[in-house]
Structures are given as C-alpha cells and as structure tokens.
Write a protein that holds these residues in place. Structure first.
Motif, PDB file in Angstrom:
ATOM      1  N   LEU A 128       6.446 -15.236  -5.477  1.00  0.00           N
ATOM      2  CA  LEU A 128       5.095 -15.054  -4.960  1.00  0.00           C
ATOM      3  C   LEU A 128       5.110 -14.640  -3.496  1.00  0.00           C
ATOM      4  N   ALA A 129       5.944 -15.294  -2.705  1.00  0.00           N
ATOM      5  CA  ALA A 129       6.016 -14.978  -1.273  1.00  0.00           C
ATOM      6  C   ALA A 129       6.482 -13.538  -1.051  1.00  0.00           C
ATOM      7  N   GLN A 130       7.468 -13.110  -1.820  1.00  0.00           N
ATOM      8  CA  GLN A 130       7.951 -11.733  -1.704  1.00  0.00           C
ATOM      9  C   GLN A 130       6.863 -10.737  -2.085  1.00  0.00           C
ATOM     10  N   SER A 131       6.118 -11.056  -3.132  1.00  0.00           N
ATOM     11  CA  SER A 131       5.030 -10.176  -3.561  1.00  0.00           C
ATOM     12  C   SER A 131       3.944 -10.090  -2.498  1.00  0.00           C
ATOM     13  N   GLN A 132       3.589 -11.220  -1.911  1.00  0.00           N
ATOM     14  CA  GLN A 132       2.559 -11.238  -0.879  1.00  0.00           C
ATOM     15  C   GLN A 132       2.987 -10.427   0.339  1.00  0.00           C
ATOM     16  N   THR A 133       4.268 -10.480   0.660  1.00  0.00           N
ATOM     17  CA  THR A 133       4.782  -9.688   1.784  1.00  0.00           C
ATOM     18  C   THR A 133       4.675  -8.198   1.484  1.00  0.00           C
ATOM     19  N   ARG A 134       5.048  -7.814   0.258  1.00  0.00           N
ATOM     20  CA  ARG A 134       4.951  -6.400  -0.130  1.00  0.00           C
ATOM     21  C   ARG A 134       3.505  -5.922  -0.114  1.00  0.00           C
ATOM     22  N   LEU A 135       2.613  -6.755  -0.624  1.00  0.00           N
ATOM     23  CA  LEU A 135       1.197  -6.371  -0.666  1.00  0.00           C
ATOM     24  C   LEU A 135       0.635  -6.211   0.751  1.00  0.00           C
ATOM     25  N   ALA A 136       1.037  -7.083   1.644  1.00  0.00           N
ATOM     26  CA  ALA A 136       0.554  -6.993   3.027  1.00  0.00           C
ATOM     27  C   ALA A 136       1.010  -5.681   3.665  1.00  0.00           C
ATOM     28  N   ALA A 137       2.274  -5.305   3.419  1.00  0.00           N
ATOM     29  CA  ALA A 137       2.784  -4.051   3.975  1.00  0.00           C
ATOM     30  C   ALA A 137       2.077  -2.853   3.358  1.00  0.00           C
ATOM     31  N   GLU A 138       1.851  -2.918   2.041  1.00  0.00           N
ATOM     32  CA  GLU A 138       1.163  -1.811   1.365  1.00  0.00           C
ATOM     33  C   GLU A 138      -0.283  -1.703   1.839  1.00  0.00           C
ATOM     34  N   LYS A 139      -0.915  -2.839   2.066  1.00  0.00           N
ATOM     35  CA  LYS A 139      -2.294  -2.837   2.555  1.00  0.00           C
ATOM     36  C   LYS A 139      -2.391  -2.140   3.904  1.00  0.00           C
ATOM     37  N   THR A 140      -1.451  -2.432   4.783  1.00  0.00           N
ATOM     38  CA  THR A 140      -1.437  -1.789   6.097  1.00  0.00           C
ATOM     39  C   THR A 140      -1.248  -0.284   5.973  1.00  0.00           C
ATOM     40  N   SER A 141      -0.293   0.114   5.135  1.00  0.00           N
ATOM     41  CA  SER A 141       0.006   1.535   4.957  1.00  0.00           C
ATOM     42  C   SER A 141      -1.169   2.284   4.344  1.00  0.00           C
ATOM     43  N   LEU A 142      -1.731   1.728   3.271  1.00  0.00           N
ATOM     44  CA  LEU A 142      -2.864   2.388   2.611  1.00  0.00           C
ATOM     45  C   LEU A 142      -4.101   2.387   3.496  1.00  0.00           C
ATOM     46  N   GLY A 143      -4.302   1.304   4.234  1.00  0.00           N
ATOM     47  CA  GLY A 143      -5.453   1.250   5.134  1.00  0.00           C
ATOM     48  C   GLY A 143      -5.391   2.342   6.186  1.00  0.00           C
ATOM     49  N   THR A 144      -4.194   2.579   6.710  1.00  0.00           N
ATOM     50  CA  THR A 144      -4.023   3.647   7.696  1.00  0.00           C
ATOM     51  C   THR A 144      -4.292   5.010   7.076  1.00  0.00           C
ATOM     52  N   ALA A 145      -3.746   5.232   5.860  1.00  0.00           N
ATOM     53  CA  ALA A 145      -3.938   6.516   5.175  1.00  0.00           C
ATOM     54  C   ALA A 145      -5.415   6.735   4.842  1.00  0.00           C
ATOM     55  N   ARG A 146      -6.084   5.682   4.396  1.00  0.00           N
ATOM     56  CA  ARG A 146      -7.513   5.786   4.069  1.00  0.00           C
ATOM     57  C   ARG A 146      -8.328   6.118   5.310  1.00  0.00           C
TER      58      ARG A 146
END
Length: 333
Positions: free
Chosen positions: A273-291
């Motif tokens: 779960l912790a690893q998944s949450q870390t990946r999601l946080a990084a993806e959120k930052t990346s997608l938020g910037t692209a959006r």
C-alpha cells in the motif's frame, strides 16, 4: 450612408450594455490571471481536448484511490496494533502458565486460569476491534462483531465438553468445538464471513487484510487460552488442572511463529500500500503539471489585456459621469 443618432434612452441602454460587457470581460481576465487557466477551455485546448480529459479522468481516479488507500492504511495499522497486543498477551500468559507446577495450590491454579480468562477476553476484544464503525477481523461482514462474546464462548465450550473426565478428553473436546462449532455457529463463535476485507488502491491493484478471527493461528490461540480458562471449572484434581494449564502455555509458546507469520502478512500489505501511495503521489504531480500546461493561458498577455480592459472601463465611467453632468446652460456657454 446617413447616421441615425441615438436617443437619450437609447444611448443610456448602449452605455449600460457596454458597461456590462466590459465588467464581464474584466472578471474573466481577472480569473485567468489569478488561476493561470483559460476561461474558455475548449477554445484553449483545441485538438488536445481528449488528452486534457484523459488527464482529468486519471487525476480523479488517483484521488479516489488515494482516499481508499488512506482508509486502508489506517485499518492495516490498527490491525497490526491489535495483533501486537495479542502477541504481548500470548507471551505474558504463556510464561505464567508453564511455570505452574503439579504441586501448585488451588489458589495458584485458579490464578493461572483467571489470567487465561482475562487473556481470552482481551483477545476477543482485539478481534472485535472497530475503526470508524468497521470491524477489522470479520472479513467483509464488517458491520458487526467478528465473534460472540468471551463469556458466551467459554460457556458454550464448558457445555460441549461437559462429559470430559480426562485431560485428553478436554483437549480433544475443545479442539472439536473450535473445528466444528466456532467457524459455523455465529451465536457462539465466529460471526464474520470467509471473504477478506480489502480495497482497490489502483487500476489493477488491490490490498486485503487477509487475517480474520477464523484464521487457523487465531483459532489455535483461542483454543489454548480456552483450555487454561476453564481448567479450574471442571472439578479436576490439582495435578490435572496443572497439566491443562501447562499444555495451554506450551501451545501459546508454539503459536509465536504462527502469529509472527500473520503479522508479516499484514506488514506486506502495508508495504504494498505504501509503495502504491508513493507512485500515485508522483503520478499526480506529473499529470497535474501536464494538465495545467494544457489549460494554461499566457499570463503576460492576460495581464496586459486585463490592464487594457481596466483602463477602458475607467474611461467609460469617466465619460459617463461627464455626460451625466451636462446641462443646456453649460452646453450653450
């Protein structure tokens, strides 16, 4: 082409309409400068609208998965804490039980049995732990307790082995009760179901709390504690009582490795779960910037346009005020 002058009323309405349009434009530009995002997104995005929509959708899913993951993290942490308390009870009571000798007084024997009863009650309490109204160890039947009460179970076990005359009879009878009655009779034993409680924490990833009150390790702990808990209630000799207490203590010691394995399973779920949450946080930052890049306006142009509209509106108010102050006398001078 002849020019048709506006009447006073017509000029008033024209000025009013111009005022409304400028104020609306001012509000739009102010919002664009403040947020950095275009007011008219379809026009801003053009052929990139599908890409923007895909980013928005994924960001929404990430928010949902992150929320679910946060709830699951809380539940796993609570389960780990409950299992830690169970292990502490197991260690403490086992030490007390194996120290009881065949020559122990009835006071000492009853003290050992009472310690086991208290431990049994605390184990049942831990198994019925709830977080936010969700029972942790009942599988997906999480809206009710995982087991019947400690008193109900011990009473049912005493009744079940009522005809026992030897230590082996007691052990076998209790083993049968936990094998046959506990998992199937919710009025006396396990009240949950056989499906582990879990949550989806990403598109193709789920995490489950795969420990329930009917787990074999947990049932063996209950069995050993129950054996000691009723040792002084069967009318047995002091030597037989001591044997029951000793065997229960030995069983609790043996279950240390099983309980460690159970806690390790919960720990693995926490790690996943912790690893998944870390990946999601990084993806959120990346997608938020692209959006944001897709929706972003040229802030310099927007600020320049805002200043121009602001100046135009100020001029409009100035002219309107001067026209309102005109009189025939002033006009003829």
């Amino acid at each position: 082409m002849a020019f048709t002058p506006l009447s006073d009323l017509g000029r008033h309405f024209a000025n009013q309409q111009a005022n409304v349009q400028m104020r609306e434009r001012l509000a739009i530009l102010t919002a664009e400068v403040a947020s950095g995002e275009a007011h008219d997104l379809p026009a801003q995005l053009g052929t990139r609208a599908n890409q923007f929509a895909a980013h928005d959708y994924r960001l929404g899913m990430i928010a949902s998965y992150s929320k679910a993951g946060g709830l699951m993290a809380t539940q796993l942490a609570a389960a780990q804490s409950a299992l830690e308390n169970i292990d502490l009870q197991r260690s403490t009571i086992s030490t007390q039980l194996i120290a009881i000798s065949p020559q122990a007084t009835q006071v000492e024997l009853s003290a050992g049995a009472e310690a086991a009863r208290n431990g049994f009650a605390q184990l049942i309490s831990a198994l019925n732990t709830q977080i936010g109204g969700v029972t942790l160890f009942a599988g997906t039947a999480s809206d009710a307790p995982a087991t019947a009460s400690a008193d109900v179970m011990l009473s049912a076990i005493e009744t079940y082995i009522g005809g026992a005359i030897t230590v082996s009879d007691v052990q076998n009878g209790i083993a049968e009760w936990f094998a046959d009655i506990f998992p199937t009779d919710p009025t006396e034993g396990y009240q949950g179901n056989t499906q582990n409680m879990g949550r989806q924490i990403d598109k193709d990833l789920s995490v489950a709390l795969d420990v329930r009150a009917d787990d074999p390790v947990v049932m063996q702990l209950l069995q050993d504690l129950a054996t000691a808990a009723i040792a002084d209630r069967l009318g047995f000799s002091g030597v037989a009582q001591a044997q029951l207490l000793n065997k229960a203590g030995e069983g609790l010691i043996t279950q240390a490795s099983g309980l460690t394995e159970v806690r390790a399973r919960v720990g693995l779920a926490e790690q996943t779960l912790a690893q998944s949450q870390t990946r999601l946080a990084a993806e959120k930052t990346s997608l938020g910037t692209a959006r944001n890049d897709l929706a972003q306006v040229d802030t310099f142009e927007a600020a320049t346009a805002l200043q121009a509209v602001s100046d135009q509106l100020e001029l409009h108010y100035t002219l309107t005020a001067r026209l309102a102050a005109l009189t025939l006398t002033n006009y003829l001078r």
